[in-house]
Design an enzyme around this catalytic site. Structure first.
Site, PDB file in Angstrom:
ATOM      1  N   GLY A   1       5.373   4.271  52.575  1.00 39.38           N
ATOM      2  CA  GLY A   1       4.349   4.389  51.543  1.00 39.38           C
ATOM      3  C   GLY A   1       4.593   5.613  50.697  1.00 39.38           C
TER       4      GLY A   1
ATOM      5  N   GLY B   1       1.262  11.742  48.153  1.00 34.63           N
ATOM      6  CA  GLY B   1       0.000  12.150  47.564  1.00 34.63           C
ATOM      7  C   GLY B   1      -0.903  12.684  48.653  1.00 34.63           C
TER       8      GLY B   1
ATOM      9  N   ARG C   1       9.504  12.200  44.263  1.00 35.63           N
ATOM     10  CA  ARG C   1      10.297  13.417  44.440  1.00 35.63           C
ATOM     11  C   ARG C   1      10.210  13.864  45.888  1.00 35.63           C
ATOM     12  NH1 ARG C   1       5.361  14.837  42.417  1.00 35.63           N
ATOM     13  NH2 ARG C   1       5.860  14.142  40.335  1.00 35.63           N
TER      14      ARG C   1
ATOM     15  N   TYR D   1      -9.488   3.529  35.903  1.00 37.46           N
ATOM     16  CA  TYR D   1      -9.279   3.612  37.350  1.00 37.46           C
ATOM     17  C   TYR D   1      -9.993   2.459  38.060  1.00 37.46           C
ATOM     18  CZ  TYR D   1      -9.272   5.896  41.997  1.00 37.46           C
ATOM     19  OH  TYR D   1      -9.106   6.216  43.310  1.00 37.46           O
TER      20      TYR D   1
HETATM   21  N1  SER Z   1     -11.496  10.596  44.552  1.00 38.99           N
HETATM   22  C1  SER Z   1     -11.457   9.537  43.600  1.00 38.99           C
HETATM   23  C2  SER Z   1     -11.712  10.035  42.230  1.00 38.99           C
HETATM   24  O1  SER Z   1     -12.509  10.944  42.080  1.00 38.99           O
HETATM   25  C3  SER Z   1     -12.465   8.479  43.949  1.00 38.99           C
HETATM   26  O2  SER Z   1     -11.880   7.520  44.744  1.00 38.99           O
HETATM   27  O3  SER Z   1     -11.155   9.550  41.302  1.00 38.99           O
END
Ligand code: SER
Length: 310
Positions: free
Chosen positions: A2, A5, A30, A135
Site C-alpha cells: 500500500g 502517508g 518516494r 474530496y
Molecule cells: N482527515 C480528513 C480531512 O480532514 C477527513 O477524513 O480531510
C-alpha cells in the site's frame, strides 16, 4: 502492499509485526524518511501507473492491497483535478489490478462522504450522501466502486469512514481535521494555539492506534459476517476545539486558545456530521475503540513530550 502517508507509515510496522517482516511490501512515490518503514521491503510506485501496480503485485504475489494514496479535503479544494486523479483514478487502477490478480483491497473512506443534507447527529450507516467537496465526491464514488467490484467481480473490497486521525508519530497533511494534531505541538512548545475552526464545530476524531486496529480487524473478519463493505462508520470521540483545549488545560493550565477562522476549512467542517453512529461496525465486526478524548490527550502529551525534549 500500500502507499504510505499518515496511516501507512504506522500501519506498515504493525502489519509486519503481525504477518512477518517479509510478508508486507510498502510502497510510495518516494523513499520514506520514517525509519521503521524503511527497514522492510519497499517499492517506489505511483498509484497512477497501473502497469507498475500490476508488476509489483505479480512479483511479490500480493494478496491484499491497502489503497492509501489520498489528497485530503482542504488540499483537494486547492487542486480538485489532481484530487480526482489520485483519489478516484488511482483507486480504479488498484481495483482493476485486484480484479486481474484476485487481491483483496482495503479502501479507506472518510467522514467527508457526508454533506449538508446528511443528518448531523448520530449520522446513520446508510443515509444521504451528497458531499460538496471534491474530496467527498471522490470518496463517495470510491465507496460505490468498491461495492461494484465486489458484487460484479467478487473482489473483496472493504473500508471504513475515517474521521480526523490524531497521532504522535506522523503529521496529517491537507485535511480539515489537522488542527487536532497541530494544537498538541503548539500547546507544548508555545502554550497557545490559534484555531482555524470556530468553537462549536464538532467533528469525529480517532487516535491512531484505534485507526490501525479498525483497519486490521475489518480486514481479518470472515467475509460472511459483513452486510456492508464500503464503507463502515467508525467512531471513538467527537469534540470541538474548546473541549480539546479544556482537556489539554488539565495538563498545561496556562494554555491559551484564540481564533483566526479559515473560511474554506470552516465551510468544509460545517458540512460534515457532528458524530457518527457506528453500531453496524460494532455489530458486524466487533469494532470497539480503546481511546477517548481523555486517554488520547494524556497519551499524546506524554509521547510528544518525550519526543520533543529527549
Ligand atoms: N482527515 C480528513 C480531512 O480532514 C477527513 O477524513 O480531510
Amino acid at each position: 502492499m500500500g502507499a504510505l502517508g499518515q496511516i501507512g507509515s504506522e500501519l506498515t510496522p504493525k502489519l509486519r509485526s503481525i504477518y512477518g517482516e517479509d510478508n508486507v511490501i510498502a510502497s510510495d512515490i518516494r523513499t520514506p524518511n520514517y525509519s521503521r518503514t524503511n527497514e522492510g521491503r519497499f517499492e517506489i510506485h505511483d498509484c497512477m501507473d497501473i502497469k507498475k501496480t500490476a508488476s509489483i503485485v505479480k512479483k511479490h504475489k500480493i494478496g491484499l492491497i491497502y489503497n492509501l494514496p489520498a489528497i485530503l479535503s482542504a488540499t483537494a479544494e486547492k487542486y480538485p483535478q489532481r484530487a480526482f486523479e489520485i483519489n478516484l483514478l488511482g483507486l480504479y487502477n488498484t481495483l482493476e489490478v485486484a480484479r486481474e490478480y484476485k487481491c483483496a483491497v482495503f479502501n479507506p473512506s472518510t467522514i467527508g462522504v457526508f454533506g449538508d443534507t446528511t443528518p448531523k447527529k448520530n449520522t446513520p450507516q446508510d443515509t444521504i450522501m451528497r458531499p460538496s467537496t471534491m474530496y467527498g465526491v471522490t470518496k463517495v464514488s470510491g465507496e460505490l466502486l468498491g461495492d461494484y467490484y465486489y458484487s460484479r467481480y467478487n473482489v473483496d473490497v472493504r473500508g471504513v469512514r475515517f474521521p480526523g486521525i490524531i497521532s504522535s508519530d506522523t503529521l496529517p497533511g491537507g485535511g480539515t481535521t489537522d488542527y487536532a494534531v497541530e494544537i498538541f505541538y503548539k500547546a507544548l512548545k508555545k502554550k497557545k494555539y490559534t484555531s482555524y475552526l470556530k468553537a462549536g464545530t464538532y467533528l469525529d476524531m480517532m487516535y491512531m492506534p484505534d485507526a490501525i486496529k479498525a483497519t486490521i480487524n475489518l480486514m481479518e473478519i470472515e467475509s460472511a459476517h459483513l452486510k456492508h463493505r464500503n464503507a463502515f462508520n467508525v467512531a471513538s470521540m467527537c469534540f470541538d476545539v474548546e473541549e480539546l483545549a479544556a482537556e489539554i488545560r488539565k495538563h498545561i493550565p496556562e494554555f491559551i486558545l484564540s481564533y483566526k477562522i479559515d473560511p474554506v476549512r470552516q465551510k468544509i467542517a460545517d458540512s460534515w456530521p457532528d458524530g457518527l453512529d457506528d453500531s453496524e461496525a460494532r455489530d458486524q465486526w466487533n469494532w470497539e475503540p480503546s481511546y477517548n478524548l481523555e486517554s488520547m490527550t494524556a497519551d499524546m502529551l506524554s509521547k510528544l513530550k518525550s519526543k520533543l525534549w529527549h
